[in-house]
Enzyme design. Structure first.
Site, short mmCIF file in Angstrom:
data_model
loop_
_atom_site.label_atom_id
_atom_site.label_comp_id
_atom_site.label_asym_id
_atom_site.label_seq_id
_atom_site.Cartn_x
_atom_site.Cartn_y
_atom_site.Cartn_z
N LYS A 1 0.82 -1.22 0.00
CA LYS A 1 0.00 0.00 0.00
C LYS A 1 0.86 1.28 0.00
O LYS A 1 2.07 1.24 0.26
CB LYS A 1 -0.92 -0.03 1.23
N TYR B 1 -12.46 -1.79 -3.63
CA TYR B 1 -12.93 -1.91 -2.25
C TYR B 1 -14.46 -1.80 -2.14
O TYR B 1 -14.98 -1.47 -1.08
CB TYR B 1 -12.26 -0.84 -1.38
N PHE C 1 -15.14 4.01 7.04
CA PHE C 1 -13.78 4.34 6.63
C PHE C 1 -13.59 4.30 5.11
O PHE C 1 -12.48 4.49 4.62
CB PHE C 1 -12.78 3.39 7.31
N THR D 1 -5.32 -6.73 10.99
CA THR D 1 -5.62 -5.46 10.33
C THR D 1 -5.08 -4.27 11.12
O THR D 1 -4.47 -3.36 10.57
CB THR D 1 -7.15 -5.32 10.16
N ARG E 1 2.56 -6.16 9.28
CA ARG E 1 1.85 -5.03 9.88
C ARG E 1 2.44 -4.65 11.23
O ARG E 1 2.48 -3.47 11.58
CB ARG E 1 0.35 -5.34 9.96
N ASN F 1 -1.95 0.45 6.76
CA ASN F 1 -1.42 -0.80 7.32
C ASN F 1 -0.61 -1.63 6.33
O ASN F 1 -0.54 -2.85 6.42
CB ASN F 1 -2.54 -1.61 7.98
N HIS G 1 -2.36 -5.29 1.60
CA HIS G 1 -3.66 -5.94 1.41
C HIS G 1 -3.40 -7.39 1.03
O HIS G 1 -2.44 -7.68 0.32
CB HIS G 1 -4.46 -5.28 0.27
N GLU H 1 -9.65 -10.73 -7.46
CA GLU H 1 -8.69 -9.64 -7.30
C GLU H 1 -7.51 -9.79 -8.27
O GLU H 1 -7.03 -8.79 -8.82
CB GLU H 1 -8.23 -9.57 -5.84
O1 CDP Z 1 -7.09 -5.63 5.03
P1 CDP Z 1 -7.88 -6.56 5.93
O2 CDP Z 1 -8.52 -7.68 5.15
O3 CDP Z 1 -7.08 -7.04 7.10
O4 CDP Z 1 -9.06 -5.68 6.58
P2 CDP Z 1 -10.52 -5.30 6.04
O5 CDP Z 1 -11.46 -5.42 7.18
O6 CDP Z 1 -10.84 -6.06 4.78
O7 CDP Z 1 -10.40 -3.75 5.70
C1 CDP Z 1 -9.82 -3.31 4.49
C2 CDP Z 1 -8.92 -2.14 4.80
O8 CDP Z 1 -9.71 -1.04 5.25
C3 CDP Z 1 -7.91 -2.36 5.94
O9 CDP Z 1 -6.76 -3.06 5.53
C4 CDP Z 1 -7.60 -0.92 6.34
O10 CDP Z 1 -6.68 -0.32 5.43
C5 CDP Z 1 -8.96 -0.25 6.18
N1 CDP Z 1 -9.69 -0.17 7.47
C6 CDP Z 1 -9.74 1.05 8.14
O11 CDP Z 1 -9.19 2.04 7.67
N2 CDP Z 1 -10.41 1.13 9.36
C7 CDP Z 1 -11.02 0.06 9.88
N3 CDP Z 1 -11.67 0.19 11.06
C8 CDP Z 1 -10.98 -1.18 9.22
C9 CDP Z 1 -10.31 -1.27 8.01
MG MG Z 2 -9.99 -7.62 3.69
#
Ligand code: CDP
Ligand code: MG
Length: 140
Positions: free
Chosen positions: A11, A51, A59, A93, A104, A114, A117, A128
């Site tokens: 990222k 996304y 968010f 995450t 991370r 973070n 992805h 994807e």
């Molecule tokens: O990336 P991951 O699959 O671990 O998490 P996700 O729940 O699929 O969320 C996608 C992305 O959204 C995260 O990797 C973060 O960059 C962002 N995010 C955020 O900004 N704030 C949150 N509370 C949860 C996710």
């Molecule tokens: Mg995810």
């Protein structure tokens, strides 16, 4: 478990801090092979489409703005149980919850910024990969 392919993004927070190589090394150390890789910069429409599953989340706008703020590196990783293995190497995450040694834990700045992805299931991995790579870019 069979050999799988999964999709990864390094990222903007990580490309900006010149961490592409250190993150790629984490994948390789875990036994994942980088079988495709390119550096690109997303448009807002592309980030929103990628996304889309999170469109209703609070968010979402911040996430899409972040994802277009700098170039990213999109990759296809291959290996035994690659989808779960990549999620393990990535860590939780929220970097505050990520296990020691994970990407991370070592590199992420916040729950949003973070560093990586990774696909979460075989169906999303296939979708994807196809979103970013053509068949011609994927060697066997
Ligand atoms: O990336 P991951 O699959 O671990 O998490 P996700 O729940 O699929 O969320 C996608 C992305 O959204 C995260 O990797 C973060 O960059 C962002 N995010 C955020 O900004 N704030 C949150 N509370 C949860 C996710
Ligand atoms: Mg995810």
């Amino acid at each position: 478990m069979a050999i799988q392919r999964t999709f990864s993004i390094i990222k903007p927070d990580a490309t900006k801090r010149n961490l592409t190589g250190q993150i790629a090394a984490k994948f390789e150390e875990a036994g994942l092979r980088i079988v495709a890789s390119k550096r690109i910069q997303l448009t807002l429409a592309q980030a929103q489409a990628f996304y889309g599953v999170h469109a209703e989340r609070p968010f979402f706008d911040e996430l899409c703005e972040f994802m277009i703020s700098e170039p990213i590196v999109v990759q296809v990783l291959e290996g035994e149980d690659a989808i779960a293995k990549n999620r393990e190497v990535m860590g939780a995450t929220n970097p505050a919850d990520a296990a020691p040694g994970t990407i991370r834990k070592e590199f992420a700045l916040s729950i949003g910024e973070n560093s990586v992805h990774g696909s979460d299931a075989p169906e999303t991995a296939a979708e994807e990969i196809a979103f970013f790579f053509s068949g011609l870019e994927l060697v066997g």
